[in-house]
Design a protein around this motif. Structure first.
Motif, PDB file in Angstrom:
ATOM      1  N   SER A   1       7.134 -12.541  10.390  1.00 43.11           N
ATOM      2  CA  SER A   1       6.103 -13.513  10.739  1.00 43.11           C
ATOM      3  C   SER A   1       5.335 -13.929   9.489  1.00 43.11           C
ATOM      4  CB  SER A   1       5.138 -12.919  11.770  1.00 43.11           C
ATOM      5  OG  SER A   1       4.094 -13.829  12.055  1.00 43.11           O
ATOM      6  N   ALA A   2       4.908 -15.204   9.469  1.00 47.04           N
ATOM      7  CA  ALA A   2       4.152 -15.737   8.327  1.00 47.04           C
ATOM      8  C   ALA A   2       2.878 -16.395   8.823  1.00 47.04           C
ATOM      9  CB  ALA A   2       5.015 -16.732   7.562  1.00 47.04           C
TER      10      ALA A   2
ATOM     11  N   ARG B   1       3.501  -8.324  -8.947  1.00 46.26           N
ATOM     12  CA  ARG B   1       2.088  -8.004  -9.178  1.00 46.26           C
ATOM     13  C   ARG B   1       1.170  -8.954  -8.419  1.00 46.26           C
ATOM     14  NH1 ARG B   1      -2.341  -9.220 -11.721  1.00 46.26           N
ATOM     15  NH2 ARG B   1      -1.510 -11.204 -12.491  1.00 46.26           N
ATOM     16  N   GLN B   2       1.612 -10.204  -8.290  1.00 45.19           N
ATOM     17  CA  GLN B   2       0.808 -11.185  -7.570  1.00 45.19           C
ATOM     18  C   GLN B   2       0.995 -11.111  -6.055  1.00 45.19           C
ATOM     19  OE1 GLN B   2       0.722 -15.189  -9.105  1.00 45.19           O
ATOM     20  NE2 GLN B   2       1.031 -14.527 -11.227  1.00 45.19           N
ATOM     21  N   GLY B   3       1.782 -10.146  -5.602  1.00 41.15           N
ATOM     22  CA  GLY B   3       1.921  -9.928  -4.161  1.00 41.15           C
ATOM     23  C   GLY B   3       2.921 -10.822  -3.472  1.00 41.15           C
ATOM     24  N   MET B   4       3.730 -11.537  -4.252  1.00 39.62           N
ATOM     25  CA  MET B   4       4.699 -12.458  -3.662  1.00 39.62           C
ATOM     26  C   MET B   4       5.998 -11.747  -3.302  1.00 39.62           C
ATOM     27  SD  MET B   4       4.221 -15.949  -5.916  1.00 39.62           S
ATOM     28  CE  MET B   4       4.245 -15.203  -7.537  1.00 39.62           C
ATOM     29  N   SER B   5       6.739 -12.353  -2.379  1.00 39.83           N
ATOM     30  CA  SER B   5       8.101 -11.919  -2.105  1.00 39.83           C
ATOM     31  C   SER B   5       9.039 -12.638  -3.068  1.00 39.83           C
ATOM     32  CB  SER B   5       8.492 -12.251  -0.660  1.00 39.83           C
ATOM     33  OG  SER B   5       7.834 -11.401   0.257  1.00 39.83           O
TER      34      SER B   5
ATOM     35  N   PRO C   1       2.737  -5.072   7.464  1.00 40.47           N
ATOM     36  CA  PRO C   1       2.923  -5.830   6.215  1.00 40.47           C
ATOM     37  C   PRO C   1       4.322  -5.593   5.631  1.00 40.47           C
ATOM     38  CG  PRO C   1       0.781  -4.757   6.237  1.00 40.47           C
ATOM     39  CD  PRO C   1       1.514  -4.234   7.431  1.00 40.47           C
ATOM     40  N   PHE C   2       4.918  -6.672   5.133  1.00 37.45           N
ATOM     41  CA  PHE C   2       6.295  -6.577   4.639  1.00 37.45           C
ATOM     42  C   PHE C   2       6.470  -7.517   3.450  1.00 37.45           C
ATOM     43  CE2 PHE C   2      10.791  -7.951   4.687  1.00 37.45           C
ATOM     44  CZ  PHE C   2      11.409  -6.705   4.586  1.00 37.45           C
ATOM     45  N   ARG C   3       7.158  -7.027   2.433  1.00 46.40           N
ATOM     46  CA  ARG C   3       7.458  -7.848   1.274  1.00 46.40           C
ATOM     47  C   ARG C   3       8.981  -7.904   1.102  1.00 46.40           C
ATOM     48  NH1 ARG C   3       4.858  -8.135  -4.189  1.00 46.40           N
ATOM     49  NH2 ARG C   3       3.933  -6.108  -3.790  1.00 46.40           N
TER      50      ARG C   3
ATOM     51  N   TYR D   1       8.042   0.253  -6.111  1.00 43.71           N
ATOM     52  CA  TYR D   1       7.682  -0.501  -4.901  1.00 43.71           C
ATOM     53  C   TYR D   1       8.442   0.007  -3.680  1.00 43.71           C
ATOM     54  CZ  TYR D   1       5.411  -3.843  -8.001  1.00 43.71           C
ATOM     55  OH  TYR D   1       4.588  -4.435  -8.921  1.00 43.71           O
ATOM     56  N   ASN D   2       8.945   1.228  -3.751  1.00 43.77           N
ATOM     57  CA  ASN D   2       9.812   1.747  -2.690  1.00 43.77           C
ATOM     58  C   ASN D   2       9.083   2.669  -1.737  1.00 43.77           C
ATOM     59  OD1 ASN D   2      12.505   1.435  -1.762  1.00 43.77           O
ATOM     60  ND2 ASN D   2      12.907   3.577  -2.303  1.00 43.77           N
ATOM     61  N   ARG D   3       7.778   2.509  -1.629  1.00 41.75           N
ATOM     62  CA  ARG D   3       6.949   3.252  -0.671  1.00 41.75           C
ATOM     63  C   ARG D   3       7.110   4.772  -0.826  1.00 41.75           C
ATOM     64  NH1 ARG D   3       7.266  -0.128   5.071  1.00 41.75           N
ATOM     65  NH2 ARG D   3       6.593  -2.139   4.215  1.00 41.75           N
ATOM     66  N   GLY D   4       7.281   5.210  -2.052  1.00 46.22           N
ATOM     67  CA  GLY D   4       7.349   6.639  -2.301  1.00 46.22           C
ATOM     68  C   GLY D   4       8.694   7.281  -2.063  1.00 46.22           C
ATOM     69  N   ASP D   5       9.616   6.559  -1.433  1.00 46.31           N
ATOM     70  CA  ASP D   5      10.941   7.123  -1.189  1.00 46.31           C
ATOM     71  C   ASP D   5      11.789   7.001  -2.449  1.00 46.31           C
ATOM     72  OD1 ASP D   5      10.194   7.515   1.442  1.00 46.31           O
ATOM     73  OD2 ASP D   5      10.948   5.546   2.079  1.00 46.31           O
TER      74      ASP D   5
END
Length: 635
Positions: free
Chosen positions: A46-47, A303-307, A58-60, A364-368
């Protein structure tokens, strides 16, 4: 009796409860794809705010492009596992109409073109999918991935709501879209978004067209997030209501991002194509993007939060004659390698870009921890294939479809071949009778390159910059032959409707148009190459004639390995291994070696056929290293 009715009512109640429990268990089971994730049927990508969400969280998108049609099917899993191990979460792929519908009414979605299997494999490996079904895709393919038979319609206007085009799109989408609808996220599959057309802002000939494509997707069951993708300067004209806009770029210019944000404020920002390198054209240098430039740009995008989607993550090869061409500022055809200087090389090798990118994305791998990198395939330098048989082009003509008679020149698309669909790729031979010598003028009607013969003796070459040729004098009736090659239709720009190939108009001898042609279609398809087994091959003479076919053998012992085909003493032509067209070679470079994947090789004897236009050697080399030519940095 009342007691029995109550007891039966309780039995029915318990049965309904049990049935509901069983149904819920089956539902939960069906929502588990091979990768083991539970996918919601309600909340897809969703956007609705400045951030993308998936299942409400939240998803990137950290995606990469790998095209199934440019990678041998046997290597699909290997390439996608290397993508996953690099820290990417999303696979993007174009869908080439020209390959899936080579003729009107003929569709192919199996073996190398099994799109459903490819998408299911991505799900199995834990990757989401963004699908880019076109119908126009560019992708540096001949005619941007549109089938050439569309050009048989003299009133055709590609990428518009012209009835001839929309009817063809509807027929194609009727076959394609039902195959991918069950693979959408909301139905338990990995497809989280679908792109509407591609770069329409740079074409923009019909204001109704993008709405037509959007509705063509939705009415057939596409219900996931829709997006469009354009260069920064055409963002406004390339969008359509109901789809989020995304940008394509190689250098991150904050003004470009601001332009996107001003067009769709409070929406997620996405770089749909971050170009990790570039493609090459014949007669130029091999283009590379410094790895520091790539990594620093990706780092700043994140860094700017973009996909972001990396185009390409792995380029692969444009096997056969599927490569496109550039028209601006002048015509230049693309090489078959689609290495693209991507993080994963044409042969699936890890590059320094890959290692730096993996290090960056691990944060950016959520700690995994990232999956382990898979082992590389072995590469081998085989013994050279010695050419031992020769077949003149003229002796191969009886194995073509035809010949055909025409009072005037006829483009290859309009030839009555391939069940009335014309010729898509390869060469076309035009022959007529002349009674004198003089000045031959092409009038820029040769598309794209023609070898010219008198009584089958070579006299010269027509190409786009060479419009005149002297024909020697002679007595009596002689045969004038023009072997015309389609070097690749332009894949982008506003002249897609004008991409007819072969002879597209009159050729003049002493200012008089030539007439009464006999025409042979030499598309070099597998059926034609296979038929040459029955041809009158001869032992290789000391001075073989050209153009001609040359046959040799590659011996591979044990399990076949990847290798690279080199033809250092040959001029220009194409290479076929076990009937598979690897693509063109040309001494002008930059590409000097063709990638030959191990799955194309048999254990034991392999047949090597080379079609050479002008000048050949007695052997073909097989080396264990690629050679894409002298490199230059992309500016």
């Amino acid at each position: 009796m009342a007691f029995l009715r109550i007891r039966n009512w309780h039995k029915s109640k318990y049965a309904l409860i049990c049935l509901g429990i069983v149904g819920f268990i089956i539902y939960r089971y069906l929502m588990l794809p091979a990768g083991g994730r539970i996918m919601s049927k309600k909340l897809g990508l969703s956007a609705n705010s400045s951030q993308l969400t998936l299942e409400g969280e939240p998803f990137r998108i950290i995606g990469g492009s790998i095209h199934y049609f440019r990678v041998p099917r046997a290597y699909w899993r290997d390439r996608l596992m290397k993508m996953k191990a690099c820290g990417l979460n999303t696979l993007t792929t174009y869908v080439p109409w020209s390959l899936h519908q080579p003729e009107r009414g003929v569709f192919t979605f199996h073996t190398q073109l099994d799109l459903e299997a490819y998408i299911n494999l991505a799900a199995e490996l834990g990757l989401w999918v963004i699908l880019r079904p076109g119908p126009y895709i560019s992708s540096e393919l001949d005619l941007g991935g549109l089938p050439s038979w569309l050009l048989r319609d003299g009133s055709m206007k590609l990428r518009t709501t012209c009835p001839g085009f929309t009817d063809a799109v509807n027929t194609y989408f009727d076959k394609l879209i039902p195959k991918v609808v069950p693979l959408q996220f909301k139905k338990g599959g990995p497809i989280i978004a679908v792109q509407v057309e591609n770069e329409y802002g740079s074409y923009a000939k019909d204001e109704s067209y993008m709405l037509f494509i959007k509705e063509a997707l939705q009415t057939r069951g596409i219900s996931e997030l829709l997006l469009t993708s354009d260069n920064h300067n055409t963002l406004k004209s390339g969008g359509v209501d109901g789809a989020i806009r995304s940008v394509k770029l190689q250098k991150l210019n904050q003004r470009d991002i601001q332009d996107l944000n001003s067009i769709q404020p409070n929406s997620p920002m996405m770089v749909m194509d971050y170009w990790t390198g570039g493609y090459d054209v014949w007669g130029d240098l091999h283009h590379v993007l410094p790895l520091e430039d790539m990594v620093s740009t990706v780092r700043e995008i994140l860094r700017q939060g973009m996909s972001v989607n990396l185009y390409m993550f792995h380029g692969g090869s444009s096997f056969g004659f599927m490569s496109g061409a550039l028209a601006d500022p002048s015509y230049k055809a693309l090489v078959p390698s689609y290495d693209y200087d991507a993080p994963l090389s044409e042969a699936g090798e890890y590059t320094p870009k890959y290692h730096l990118l993996r290090d960056l994305l691990s944060r950016y791998n959520r700690g995994d921890s990232l999956p382990d990198m898979t082992a590389l395939h072995y590469r081998e330098a085989y013994e050279p294939a010695i050419m031992y048989q020769h077949l003149s082009l003229w002796d191969a003509l009886s194995f073509t479809e035809g010949p055909f008679k025409s009072p005037k020149p006829m483009s290859m698309e309009n030839l009555p071949v391939n069940n009335g669909n014309g010729q898509s790729y390869g060469y076309t031979l035009y022959e007529t009778t002349i009674t004198s010598g003089g000045l031959l003028k092409s009038g820029d009607k040769v598309r794209d390159r023609a070898l010219v013969f008198v009584d089958r003796s070579y006299i010269g070459l027509f190409k786009r910059q060479n419009l005149e040729l002297a024909v020697p004098g002679g007595k009596g009736r002689r045969t004038l032959s023009l072997l015309v090659e389609n070097c690749g239709r332009v894949h982008q720009g506003r002249d897609l409707d004008k991409q007819h190939k072969g002879l597209v108009g009159d050729i003049l001898l002493n200012n008089i148009p030539l007439r009464d042609f006999t025409i042979y279609s030499l598309d070099m398809k597998p059926g034609f190459i296979d038929s040459l087994y029955q041809a009158p091959w001869k032992s290789l003479p000391e001075t073989p004639s050209f153009p001609g076919f040359f046959m040799g053998r590659l011996f591979a012992y044990g399990y076949p390995s990847d290798t690279f085909v080199k033809l250092p003493a040959w001029e220009k032509g194409a290479v076929f291994i076990n009937g598979i067209n690897l693509g063109r070679y040309w001494s002008i470079g930059p590409q000097q070696a063709l990638y030959l994947p191990g799955p194309f090789i048999n254990s034991g004897i392999n047949q090597v056929i080379v079609f050479e236009e002008l000048e050949g050697d007695l052997k073909v080399l097989f080396e264990d290293t690629p050679d894409l030519g002298m490199a230059t940095e992309i500016q």
